[in-house]
Structures are given as structure tokens and as C-alpha cells.
Design a protein around this motif. Structure first.
Motif, short mmCIF file in Angstrom:
data_model
loop_
_atom_site.label_atom_id
_atom_site.label_comp_id
_atom_site.label_asym_id
_atom_site.label_seq_id
_atom_site.Cartn_x
_atom_site.Cartn_y
_atom_site.Cartn_z
N SER A 177 38.90 48.23 43.00
CA SER A 177 39.48 46.86 43.22
C SER A 177 39.26 46.47 44.78
CB SER A 177 41.03 46.76 43.04
OG SER A 177 41.55 47.14 41.66
N ASP B 137 40.55 40.26 34.28
CA ASP B 137 39.89 40.49 35.59
C ASP B 137 40.41 40.36 37.00
OD1 ASP B 137 37.51 40.75 33.84
OD2 ASP B 137 37.55 38.56 33.53
N TRP B 138 41.59 39.75 37.09
CA TRP B 138 42.10 39.68 38.33
C TRP B 138 43.57 39.53 38.31
CZ3 TRP B 138 45.22 35.16 38.15
CH2 TRP B 138 45.03 34.33 37.31
N TYR C 172 39.57 44.37 36.99
CA TYR C 172 38.41 44.74 36.16
C TYR C 172 38.87 45.37 34.84
CZ TYR C 172 35.67 43.55 40.23
OH TYR C 172 35.13 42.89 41.21
N GLN D 15 40.11 51.49 37.57
CA GLN D 15 38.86 50.57 38.12
C GLN D 15 39.12 50.26 39.56
OE1 GLN D 15 36.44 50.04 36.37
NE2 GLN D 15 36.74 49.72 34.40
N GLY E 14 40.31 42.95 47.27
CA GLY E 14 41.25 41.84 47.28
C GLY E 14 41.40 41.18 48.79
N THR F 258 48.35 36.85 36.22
CA THR F 258 46.96 37.20 35.80
C THR F 258 46.81 36.36 34.37
OG1 THR F 258 45.71 39.19 35.34
CG2 THR F 258 47.86 39.04 34.19
N ASN G 124 43.51 40.04 44.13
CA ASN G 124 42.49 41.02 43.80
C ASN G 124 42.11 41.16 42.43
OD1 ASN G 124 45.30 42.35 44.05
ND2 ASN G 124 44.22 43.72 42.58
N SER G 125 40.83 41.91 42.15
CA SER G 125 40.34 42.06 40.93
C SER G 125 41.04 43.49 40.52
CB SER G 125 38.66 42.58 41.38
OG SER G 125 38.60 43.60 42.06
#
Length: 241
Positions: A66, A120-121, A92, A64, A68, A147, A89-90
Motif C-alpha cells: 500500500s 482499490d482504495w 489493491y 497487498q 498513501g 471505499t 491510500n491504495s
């Protein structure tokens, strides 16, 4: 005198010391090993338990995009840089797997098992150890990561309306390890690239099994998550170089 000139010439031309912030973009590969097994046997017997152990063992992998943010402080000693950095950071992650099989014990009946994971993060707090040469900085890094991981599992069958559902969300801590490099531009700006591996350990849960005949027993669920992130971006040092 000549040795003094040589030492002066070998000194780094860029000082990476000071506070900095930055933004990164890239991609994260999230790898999850999800497992569902029979915890306590009642509705599901020993033969069903062996089948569930195989059917419920899955490896999920998802790339995915990202984005950040990073921020930290470093202090340079000659060519060596010591620092501490925080990042967020993401990732997803939103992946699932569904398996449907006929029971070995009762071939006329069928069950469905659905496993899904979500995160998600992620955030980290990591020391950095670097080596500066001209406009370049290379570094290794490692430290604490965190996370929020969600694991959802659904089991149903058409034998005696077997049913079991679990939904669990927990904050998971783990560790990160990686390396990267930066190139100093002008005005305190620098280009940056980084690879970071992170392991978040396992999230575990249990769910009760119900049915219209011989109801009872339980299923055990587990998801292990690790990530591989490749990011590039810009950082800015407030005092410049």
C-alpha cells in the motif's frame, strides 16, 4: 523559583502544532467474508439451498503493498495533542474463490460457484489524540472511512444449464480505529509509523436464477470487508517544530 524551573524543564521541547502533509508505504491485509445463499427457491430446491449455504460461505484474506497520503492539523496543549487528519491510500484487493460440487439432490449433476471481490482504495477522516514527550509523539485515532467495493458472483451447473450472475459495485462507508507514533527530525520532518483497522460493513446484492427446466428463483450475495494496515513514512510540518 525552583518549582518554576521544574515546570520549565518538564515542558515539551517539540511543538507538534500546525498543518502537515506526508507520505506512507506499507502493507494492507484485506479480509472478506463472502456469502451466497438461495434467496427464493424454485430451480434450486430446499436441499440445494442447504448445500449452497455451506458451499457459498467463504473467507478471503489477501496481503497487498500500500501507498498513501496524509494531511491534517494539530494543536498542542502542554503534552496533549488534539488534531484532525485525512488520509487516502491504495489497498489493491483483488481476490476470488471457486467451488465445484456435485448436487446432493442429484449426484450425477454438478455446479460451479465463483465469488470475487475487489477494492482499490480507501480514504479516512479521523480525529487524533496524542501525547508528546521530547521528540516523540504517540497517538490514538479513529473516525470515518470510505471505499468502493465490487462483488462479482457466477453460478452455473450441468443439470439443466442453471445460470445466475451478479456484479455490483457500491461506495461503502465504515469506521477506522488505530494507533501510531512519530519522531521529530529537523526542518519540520518527522518519521511516522501507524497501524489502522477499518471495517466497511457489508455489500449485498441479488441475482435471478435461470435454467432450461423449472427456471426461476434467485441467489442472495453478500461481502463483508475489513482491513488491517501497517504503514511507515515521513510527515512535514509547514511551520517546523
Amino acid at each position: 523559583m525552583s518549582s518554576g524551573v521544574a515546570l520549565a524543564q518538564s515542558a515539551p521541547t517539540v511543538d507538534w502544532s500546525g498543518f502537515y502533509i506526508g507520505g506512507l508505504v506499507g502493507a494492507t491485509n484485506s479480509q472478506t467474508q463472502a456469502k451466497t445463499t438461495v434467496g427464493y427457491q424454485k430451480y434450486l430446491n430446499a436441499t440445494d439451498a442447504r448445500q449452497m449455504a455451506q458451499a457459498g460461505d467463504s473467507d478471503l484474506s489477501q496481503w497487498q503493498p500500500s501507498v498513501g497520503l496524509v494531511g491534517g492539523y494539530g494543536k498542542q496543549f502542554g503534552h496533549v495533542l488534539l488534531g484532525l487528519e485525512a488520509s487516502a491510500n491504495s489497498i489493491y484487493l483483488n481476490d476470488e474463490r471457486t467451488v465445484s460440487e456435485n448436487y446432493v439432490s442429484t449426484p450425477a449433476s454438478r455446479f460451479i460457484l465463483r465469488q470475487s471481490v475487489r477494492a482499490d482504495w480507501m480514504a479516512t477522516l479521523r480525529p487524533r489524540l496524542g501525547w508528546a514527550e521530547d521528540n516523540w509523539l504517540g497517538y490514538v485515532t479513529g473516525g470515518l472511512s470510505v471505499t468502493q467495493l465490487q462483488l462479482d458472483t457466477l453460478f452455473v451447473d450441468n443439470a439443466f444449464s442453471g445460470y445466475s450472475k451478479s456484479s455490483d459495485t457500491k461506495i461503502r462507508t465504515g469506521w477506522s480505529l488505530g494507533f501510531g507514533g512519530e519522531y521529530a527530525l529537523s526542518g519540520g520532518w518527522a518519521l511516522r509509523g501507524e497501524y489502522l483497522y477499518t471495517n466497511f460493513g457489508a455489500l449485498k446484492s441479488m441475482s435471478e436464477t435461470t435454467s432450461t427446466n423449472d427456471s426461476g428463483g434467485s441467489l442472495a450475495h453478500k461481502a463483508e470487508l475489513d482491513t488491517h494496515a501497517v504503514m511507515v513514512g515521513l510527515t512535514y510540518r509547514f511551520k517546523g517544530f
